[in-house]
Design a protein around this motif. Structure first.
Motif, PDB file in Angstrom:
ATOM      1  N   CYS A 139       0.825  -1.383  -0.113  1.00 63.75           N
ATOM      2  CA  CYS A 139      -0.007   0.020  -0.012  1.00 63.75           C
ATOM      3  C   CYS A 139       0.920   1.216  -0.193  1.00 63.75           C
ATOM      4  CB  CYS A 139      -0.943  -0.151   1.359  1.00 63.75           C
ATOM      5  SG  CYS A 139       0.015   0.366   2.703  1.00 63.75           S
ATOM      6  N   SER A 140       0.328   2.498  -0.286  1.00 64.30           N
ATOM      7  CA  SER A 140       0.874   3.631  -0.260  1.00 64.30           C
ATOM      8  C   SER A 140       0.874   4.135   1.211  1.00 64.30           C
ATOM      9  CB  SER A 140       0.331   4.695  -1.195  1.00 64.30           C
ATOM     10  OG  SER A 140       0.312   4.532  -2.470  1.00 64.30           O
ATOM     11  N   ILE A 141       1.858   4.845   1.734  1.00 61.79           N
ATOM     12  CA  ILE A 141       1.877   5.438   2.884  1.00 61.79           C
ATOM     13  C   ILE A 141       2.107   7.185   2.692  1.00 61.79           C
ATOM     14  CG2 ILE A 141       3.437   5.731   4.984  1.00 61.79           C
ATOM     15  CD1 ILE A 141       4.385   2.765   4.351  1.00 61.79           C
ATOM     16  N   ILE A 142       1.023   7.668   3.056  1.00 60.11           N
ATOM     17  CA  ILE A 142       0.834   9.246   3.074  1.00 60.11           C
ATOM     18  C   ILE A 142       0.959   9.732   4.268  1.00 60.11           C
ATOM     19  CG2 ILE A 142      -0.981  10.748   2.150  1.00 60.11           C
ATOM     20  CD1 ILE A 142      -1.592   7.394   1.272  1.00 60.11           C
ATOM     21  N   ALA A 143       2.127  10.702   4.245  1.00 62.08           N
ATOM     22  CA  ALA A 143       2.233  11.544   5.531  1.00 62.08           C
ATOM     23  C   ALA A 143       1.916  12.828   5.280  1.00 62.08           C
ATOM     24  CB  ALA A 143       3.766  11.489   5.616  1.00 62.08           C
ATOM     25  N   ASP A 144       1.778  13.538   6.428  1.00 69.03           N
ATOM     26  CA  ASP A 144       1.301  15.084   6.513  1.00 69.03           C
ATOM     27  C   ASP A 144       2.427  16.011   6.407  1.00 69.03           C
ATOM     28  OD1 ASP A 144       2.205  14.290   9.131  1.00 69.03           O
ATOM     29  OD2 ASP A 144       1.225  16.068  10.082  1.00 69.03           O
ATOM     30  N   VAL A 145       3.717  15.309   6.943  1.00 68.35           N
ATOM     31  CA  VAL A 145       4.880  16.202   6.716  1.00 68.35           C
ATOM     32  C   VAL A 145       6.193  15.214   6.607  1.00 68.35           C
ATOM     33  CG1 VAL A 145       4.084  18.014   8.316  1.00 68.35           C
ATOM     34  CG2 VAL A 145       5.255  16.070   9.407  1.00 68.35           C
ATOM     35  N   ASN A 146       7.207  15.934   5.861  1.00 73.51           N
ATOM     36  CA  ASN A 146       8.261  15.267   5.419  1.00 73.51           C
ATOM     37  C   ASN A 146       9.017  14.625   6.786  1.00 73.51           C
ATOM     38  OD1 ASN A 146       8.331  15.972   2.614  1.00 73.51           O
ATOM     39  ND2 ASN A 146       8.933  17.909   3.016  1.00 73.51           N
ATOM     40  N   GLY A 147       8.846  15.236   7.811  1.00 73.91           N
ATOM     41  CA  GLY A 147       9.565  14.631   9.259  1.00 73.91           C
ATOM     42  C   GLY A 147       9.135  13.145   9.405  1.00 73.91           C
ATOM     43  N   VAL A 148       8.029  12.858   9.074  1.00 73.92           N
ATOM     44  CA  VAL A 148       7.226  11.597   9.283  1.00 73.92           C
ATOM     45  C   VAL A 148       8.159  10.629   8.526  1.00 73.92           C
ATOM     46  CG1 VAL A 148       5.462  10.021   8.823  1.00 73.92           C
ATOM     47  CG2 VAL A 148       5.033  12.151  10.000  1.00 73.92           C
ATOM     48  N   ILE A 149       8.375  10.980   7.126  1.00 74.92           N
ATOM     49  CA  ILE A 149       8.905  10.198   5.961  1.00 74.92           C
ATOM     50  C   ILE A 149      10.474   9.969   6.314  1.00 74.92           C
ATOM     51  CG2 ILE A 149       9.645  10.083   3.777  1.00 74.92           C
ATOM     52  CD1 ILE A 149       6.528   9.882   3.888  1.00 74.92           C
ATOM     53  N   GLY A 150      10.934  10.997   7.088  1.00 76.95           N
ATOM     54  CA  GLY A 150      12.293  10.813   7.443  1.00 76.95           C
ATOM     55  C   GLY A 150      12.493  10.120   8.532  1.00 76.95           C
ATOM     56  N   GLY A 151      11.569   9.842   9.535  1.00 78.84           N
ATOM     57  CA  GLY A 151      11.513   9.046  10.742  1.00 78.84           C
ATOM     58  C   GLY A 151      11.395   7.479  10.010  1.00 78.84           C
ATOM     59  N   LEU A 152      11.182   7.077   9.057  1.00 76.63           N
ATOM     60  CA  LEU A 152      10.821   5.883   8.557  1.00 76.63           C
ATOM     61  C   LEU A 152      12.160   5.036   8.264  1.00 76.63           C
ATOM     62  CD1 LEU A 152       7.715   6.144   6.266  1.00 76.63           C
ATOM     63  CD2 LEU A 152       7.811   5.571   8.782  1.00 76.63           C
ATOM     64  N   ASN A 153      12.178   3.640   8.551  1.00 80.27           N
ATOM     65  CA  ASN A 153      13.079   2.669   8.086  1.00 80.27           C
ATOM     66  C   ASN A 153      12.939   2.580   6.743  1.00 80.27           C
ATOM     67  OD1 ASN A 153      14.669   0.511   7.531  1.00 80.27           O
ATOM     68  ND2 ASN A 153      14.582  -0.211   9.547  1.00 80.27           N
ATOM     69  N   LYS A 154      13.781   3.093   5.950  1.00 75.62           N
ATOM     70  CA  LYS A 154      13.491   2.857   4.376  1.00 75.62           C
ATOM     71  C   LYS A 154      13.576   1.565   3.793  1.00 75.62           C
ATOM     72  CE  LYS A 154      12.872   7.514   4.246  1.00 75.62           C
ATOM     73  NZ  LYS A 154      13.326   7.713   5.515  1.00 75.62           N
ATOM     74  N   GLN A 155      14.195   0.678   4.443  1.00 78.23           N
ATOM     75  CA  GLN A 155      14.421  -0.573   4.014  1.00 78.23           C
ATOM     76  C   GLN A 155      13.107  -1.266   3.867  1.00 78.23           C
ATOM     77  OE1 GLN A 155      17.274  -1.651   2.861  1.00 78.23           O
ATOM     78  NE2 GLN A 155      16.097  -3.401   1.932  1.00 78.23           N
ATOM     79  N   ASN A 156      12.116  -1.019   4.834  1.00 77.11           N
ATOM     80  CA  ASN A 156      10.770  -1.626   4.931  1.00 77.11           C
ATOM     81  C   ASN A 156      10.179  -1.629   3.591  1.00 77.11           C
ATOM     82  OD1 ASN A 156      11.021  -2.792   7.408  1.00 77.11           O
ATOM     83  ND2 ASN A 156      10.694  -1.024   8.530  1.00 77.11           N
ATOM     84  N   PRO A 157       9.643   0.167   3.255  1.00 76.12           N
ATOM     85  CA  PRO A 157       8.891   0.145   1.891  1.00 76.12           C
ATOM     86  C   PRO A 157       9.521  -0.494   0.933  1.00 76.12           C
ATOM     87  CG  PRO A 157       9.719   2.199   3.067  1.00 76.12           C
ATOM     88  CD  PRO A 157      10.027   1.242   4.025  1.00 76.12           C
ATOM     89  N   LYS A 158      10.899  -0.377   0.805  1.00 76.89           N
ATOM     90  CA  LYS A 158      11.874  -1.029  -0.312  1.00 76.89           C
ATOM     91  C   LYS A 158      11.498  -2.228  -0.296  1.00 76.89           C
ATOM     92  CE  LYS A 158      16.418  -1.325  -2.281  1.00 76.89           C
ATOM     93  NZ  LYS A 158      17.729  -0.952  -1.936  1.00 76.89           N
ATOM     94  N   ASP A 159      11.448  -3.187   0.480  1.00 79.02           N
ATOM     95  CA  ASP A 159      11.235  -4.470   0.510  1.00 79.02           C
ATOM     96  C   ASP A 159       9.796  -4.994   0.221  1.00 79.02           C
ATOM     97  OD1 ASP A 159      13.817  -5.074   1.365  1.00 79.02           O
ATOM     98  OD2 ASP A 159      13.213  -5.468   3.224  1.00 79.02           O
TER      99      ASP A 159
END
Length: 209
Positions: free
Chosen positions: A70-90
């Protein structure tokens, strides 16, 4: 990917949280999420009864949505910055945050909305079956609630944990009246780190179950 030293520090932190919290009101699926919030904020208030509020289908719906890319929609870039990027990549999850869209301010002005509200409106199609992650803007959460009631969109999960003094607590109370899975909290506390930590915890549960 976590280094061995980094993992040992995280493991020790989790042990400290377990020890200091002791007994708590959360079940075996909820507690890893609450514990991750405490880890991100060093705020033990989140361990209190009814501080983090889970819709009965929230965790199952969120995990299934993430698993299905699924898509993950955030309100601010700070939320995206706090995500472990490997997870959405996988798992093939698209990360969306429109708050910095150069045309957003003008569109928001024309419709008498905040930029946060407008950023939610233009992501309506991606929200269907997706996960909304709101850690900063109560106006964004209120707009999503309005969109759901209008039938404009139907997310798989709304993580609504904005921080602030104006409408933050009220928007979270309103979220609990909407017929969609949600994870929220009571009161003014919250923030991007809280919101991101919930997503990270859901990915960890997905990998473990």
């Amino acid at each position: 990917m976590q280094t061995r030293k980094g993992q040992s520090i995280e493991d020790e932190s989790m042990e400290i949280i377990e020890r200091e919290v002791g007994s708590h009101p959360y079940n075996k699926m909820e507690w890893p999420i609450v514990r991750r919030i405490i880890h991100a904020t060093a705020d033990f208030d989140f361990a209190g009864e009814n501080k983090i509020v889970f819709h009965k289908d929230a965790i199952t719906s969120g995990i299934n949505a993430l698993k299905n890319g699924c898509s993950i929609i955030a309100d601010v870039n700070g939320v995206i910055g706090g995500l472990n990027k490997q997870n959405p990549k996988d798992f093939g999850n698209n990360l969306i945050c429109n708050i910095s869209d150069p045309d957003l301010a003008e569109r928001a002005k024309q419709e008498n909305k905040t930029r946060a509200q407008m950023s939610m409106r233009i992501a309506a199609s991606e929200m269907n079956g997706g996960i909304l992650v709101i850690g900063n803007a109560p106006t964004a959460l209120l707009e999503v609630i309005k969109m759901i009631r209008e039938g404009v969109t139907k997310p798989a999960l709304v993580i609504g944990i904005p921080v602030g003094f104006v409408s933050a607590a009220e928007s979270k109370e309103e979220l609990q009246t909407v017929d969609v899975p949600f994870i929220t909290n009571t009161g003014r506390k919250g923030g991007s780190s809280c919101a991101a930590s919930i997503v990270n915890a859901l990915f960890k549960l997905l990998r473990e179950n």
